[in-house]
Write an enzyme that holds these catalytic residues in place. Sequence first.
Site, PDB file in Angstrom:
ATOM      1  N   SER A  12       1.001  -1.264  -0.025  1.00 26.22           N
ATOM      2  CA  SER A  12      -0.005   0.028  -0.020  1.00 26.22           C
ATOM      3  C   SER A  12       0.934   1.254  -0.090  1.00 26.22           C
ATOM      4  O   SER A  12       1.622   1.414   0.824  1.00 26.22           O
ATOM      5  CB  SER A  12      -1.122  -0.051   1.188  1.00 26.22           C
ATOM      6  OG  SER A  12      -1.606   1.289   1.535  1.00 26.22           O
ATOM      7  N   HIS A  37      -1.435  -1.625  -3.929  1.00 23.82           N
ATOM      8  CA  HIS A  37      -2.613  -1.110  -3.302  1.00 23.82           C
ATOM      9  C   HIS A  37      -2.866   0.395  -3.334  1.00 23.82           C
ATOM     10  O   HIS A  37      -1.956   1.034  -2.649  1.00 23.82           O
ATOM     11  CB  HIS A  37      -2.867  -1.802  -1.907  1.00 23.82           C
ATOM     12  CG  HIS A  37      -4.207  -1.738  -1.164  1.00 23.82           C
ATOM     13  ND1 HIS A  37      -5.154  -2.467  -1.566  1.00 23.82           N
ATOM     14  CD2 HIS A  37      -4.372  -0.863  -0.102  1.00 23.82           C
ATOM     15  CE1 HIS A  37      -6.006  -1.959  -0.638  1.00 23.82           C
ATOM     16  NE2 HIS A  37      -5.650  -1.270   0.051  1.00 23.82           N
ATOM     17  N   ASP A  39      -5.029   3.358  -1.461  1.00 21.93           N
ATOM     18  CA  ASP A  39      -5.947   3.772  -0.376  1.00 21.93           C
ATOM     19  C   ASP A  39      -6.514   5.259  -0.907  1.00 21.93           C
ATOM     20  O   ASP A  39      -5.752   6.237  -0.554  1.00 21.93           O
ATOM     21  CB  ASP A  39      -5.349   3.569   0.707  1.00 21.93           C
ATOM     22  CG  ASP A  39      -5.064   2.089   1.422  1.00 21.93           C
ATOM     23  OD1 ASP A  39      -6.196   1.597   1.125  1.00 21.93           O
ATOM     24  OD2 ASP A  39      -4.002   1.744   1.689  1.00 21.93           O
ATOM     25  N   MET A  41      -8.925   8.062   0.297  1.00 14.70           N
ATOM     26  CA  MET A  41      -9.802   8.384   1.510  1.00 14.70           C
ATOM     27  C   MET A  41     -10.301   9.751   1.233  1.00 14.70           C
ATOM     28  O   MET A  41      -9.742  10.819   0.840  1.00 14.70           O
ATOM     29  CB  MET A  41      -8.914   8.467   2.645  1.00 14.70           C
ATOM     30  CG  MET A  41      -8.142   7.201   2.959  1.00 14.70           C
ATOM     31  SD  MET A  41      -7.007   7.459   4.317  1.00 14.70           S
ATOM     32  CE  MET A  41      -6.378   5.766   4.422  1.00 14.70           C
ATOM     33  N   HIS A  70      -8.645   0.967  -3.495  1.00 13.87           N
ATOM     34  CA  HIS A  70      -9.596   0.795  -2.383  1.00 13.87           C
ATOM     35  C   HIS A  70     -10.244   2.224  -1.868  1.00 13.87           C
ATOM     36  O   HIS A  70      -9.506   3.069  -1.507  1.00 13.87           O
ATOM     37  CB  HIS A  70      -8.595   0.411  -1.042  1.00 13.87           C
ATOM     38  CG  HIS A  70      -9.293   0.074  -0.106  1.00 13.87           C
ATOM     39  ND1 HIS A  70      -8.706  -0.090   1.383  1.00 13.87           N
ATOM     40  CD2 HIS A  70     -10.692   0.114   0.426  1.00 13.87           C
ATOM     41  CE1 HIS A  70      -9.714  -0.276   2.237  1.00 13.87           C
ATOM     42  NE2 HIS A  70     -10.756  -0.076   1.746  1.00 13.87           N
ATOM     43  N   MET A  72     -11.961   4.338  -0.003  1.00 14.05           N
ATOM     44  CA  MET A  72     -12.692   4.641   1.313  1.00 14.05           C
ATOM     45  C   MET A  72     -13.218   5.977   1.179  1.00 14.05           C
ATOM     46  O   MET A  72     -13.073   6.915   1.697  1.00 14.05           O
ATOM     47  CB  MET A  72     -11.593   4.702   2.520  1.00 14.05           C
ATOM     48  CG  MET A  72     -11.250   3.352   2.645  1.00 14.05           C
ATOM     49  SD  MET A  72      -9.532   2.974   3.698  1.00 14.05           S
ATOM     50  CE  MET A  72      -8.628   3.447   2.164  1.00 14.05           C
ATOM     51  N   MET A 141     -11.211  -5.784   5.996  1.00  9.14           N
ATOM     52  CA  MET A 141     -10.404  -4.730   6.976  1.00  9.14           C
ATOM     53  C   MET A 141      -9.983  -5.369   8.255  1.00  9.14           C
ATOM     54  O   MET A 141     -10.824  -5.932   8.925  1.00  9.14           O
ATOM     55  CB  MET A 141     -11.049  -3.280   7.148  1.00  9.14           C
ATOM     56  CG  MET A 141     -11.461  -2.614   5.858  1.00  9.14           C
ATOM     57  SD  MET A 141      -9.844  -2.207   4.737  1.00  9.14           S
ATOM     58  CE  MET A 141      -8.739  -1.460   6.308  1.00  9.14           C
ATOM     59  N   PHE A 147      -6.064   5.020   8.493  1.00  6.03           N
ATOM     60  CA  PHE A 147      -4.685   5.373   8.656  1.00  6.03           C
ATOM     61  C   PHE A 147      -3.684   3.944   8.337  1.00  6.03           C
ATOM     62  O   PHE A 147      -4.343   2.927   8.749  1.00  6.03           O
ATOM     63  CB  PHE A 147      -4.629   5.845  10.161  1.00  6.03           C
ATOM     64  CG  PHE A 147      -5.234   7.100  10.494  1.00  6.03           C
ATOM     65  CD1 PHE A 147      -4.641   8.245  10.172  1.00  6.03           C
ATOM     66  CD2 PHE A 147      -6.629   6.978  10.972  1.00  6.03           C
ATOM     67  CE1 PHE A 147      -5.636   9.550  10.417  1.00  6.03           C
ATOM     68  CE2 PHE A 147      -7.336   8.153  11.402  1.00  6.03           C
ATOM     69  CZ  PHE A 147      -6.942   9.219  10.864  1.00  6.03           C
ATOM     70  N   GLY A 148      -2.427   4.309   8.106  1.00  2.00           N
ATOM     71  CA  GLY A 148      -1.683   3.227   8.012  1.00  2.00           C
ATOM     72  C   GLY A 148      -1.160   2.874   9.391  1.00  2.00           C
ATOM     73  O   GLY A 148      -1.320   3.759  10.386  1.00  2.00           O
ATOM     74  N   ASP A 176      -6.241  -6.538   4.721  1.00  5.52           N
ATOM     75  CA  ASP A 176      -5.848  -4.939   5.022  1.00  5.52           C
ATOM     76  C   ASP A 176      -5.695  -4.391   6.174  1.00  5.52           C
ATOM     77  O   ASP A 176      -6.942  -4.012   6.666  1.00  5.52           O
ATOM     78  CB  ASP A 176      -6.693  -4.257   3.804  1.00  5.52           C
ATOM     79  CG  ASP A 176      -6.229  -2.733   3.650  1.00  5.52           C
ATOM     80  OD1 ASP A 176      -5.075  -2.564   4.100  1.00  5.52           O
ATOM     81  OD2 ASP A 176      -6.796  -2.040   2.812  1.00  5.52           O
TER      82      ASP A 176
HETATM   83  C1  DX5 Z   1      -6.194   1.662   6.246  1.00 10.00           C
HETATM   84  C2  DX5 Z   1      -5.744   1.165   4.459  1.00 10.00           C
HETATM   85  C3  DX5 Z   1      -4.645   0.368   4.443  1.00 10.00           C
HETATM   86  C4  DX5 Z   1      -3.205   0.798   4.946  1.00 10.00           C
HETATM   87  C5  DX5 Z   1      -2.244  -0.340   5.531  1.00 10.00           C
HETATM   88  O1  DX5 Z   1      -7.063   2.462   5.855  1.00 10.00           O
HETATM   89  O2  DX5 Z   1      -6.899   0.635   4.200  1.00 10.00           O
HETATM   90  O3  DX5 Z   1      -4.419  -0.074   3.312  1.00 10.00           O
HETATM   91  O4  DX5 Z   1      -2.654   1.457   4.050  1.00 10.00           O
HETATM   92  O5  DX5 Z   1      -1.313   0.077   6.239  1.00 10.00           O
HETATM   93  P1  DX5 Z   1      -0.700  -0.898   7.216  1.00 10.00           P
HETATM   94  O6  DX5 Z   1      -0.424  -1.960   6.423  1.00 10.00           O
HETATM   95  O7  DX5 Z   1       0.425  -0.116   7.760  1.00 10.00           O
HETATM   96  O8  DX5 Z   1      -1.517  -1.204   8.474  1.00 10.00           O
HETATM   97 ZN    ZN Z   2      -6.365  -0.178   1.964  1.00  9.27          ZN
END
Ligand code: DX5
Ligand code: ZN
Length: 230
Positions: A12, A37, A39, A41, A70, A72, A141, A147-148, A176
């Site tokens: 990601s 991937h 993300d 948002m 993805h 969101m 999920m 957030f990562g 994920d």
């Molecule tokens: C979270 C995202 C993820 C995120 C995963 O909202 O959908 O894809 O980037 O990050 P990690 O692997 O650091 O949990």
């Molecule tokens: Zn994601």
Amino acid sequence: MMPKREMRIAPSVLSADFGRLADEIAAVEAGGADLLHLDVMDGHFVPNLSFGTPVVESIARHTDLMLDTHLMIENPAKYAKPFVDAGAGSITFHIEVVEDAPALVRLIRGLGVKVGVALNPGTPADAVFDIINDVDIVLVMTVWPGFGGQRFMEECLEKIAIIAARLGPSQWLEVDGGINAETIARVVDAGADTIVAGSAVFGSDDPGAMVGRLRRLAAGAAGSKLEQRA
Ligand code: DX5
Ligand code: ZN
């Protein structure tokens, strides 16, 4: 002996250094990533903003990897086509935001890309049962999205197993959130085959090597406990 499940590793880019994104992507591509991937948002469905179609367009120019997108966001029906036009190879929407999921699945399929549906940690597996045979990807999920770098939620493993039991061999079960070298075997054992990893990959000293390491760990787990899905 049953054939091995095919595993996919999907870094990601959320955790990449956006100032040198092309290099970051080249590193994971060289390391054997299967997908990238993305993300997206919107600050409404999740309490954070990331990036939109211009960034996806730029990324598409710099990689041959499929862009696993993805969304969101609150209005995936409105934005699916712009993201496909920008280069998305799949569009995954959240089941929590749609009223007519079958119509959205048809809309995305009509755009000529893979269709995915995602579930938040609080959403039960049966929320996607009426469309599960019509999608290419189910994304479970394993953190609350937004957030990562969050901690993997163990309690999502049961849902992964429930969904794995309902998917055919060509459908992808993606996970994920919080996946790293410590947690990956558990999600693979539960039935996941498509593994998103953000901070574990881009937070490591050698993102390309980390992709390879995750792949080996996933293959080891898939080899030890196979074929819930054959
Ligand atoms: C979270 C995202 C993820 C995120 C995963 O909202 O959908 O894809 O980037 O990050 P990690 O692997 O650091 O949990
Ligand atoms: Zn994601």
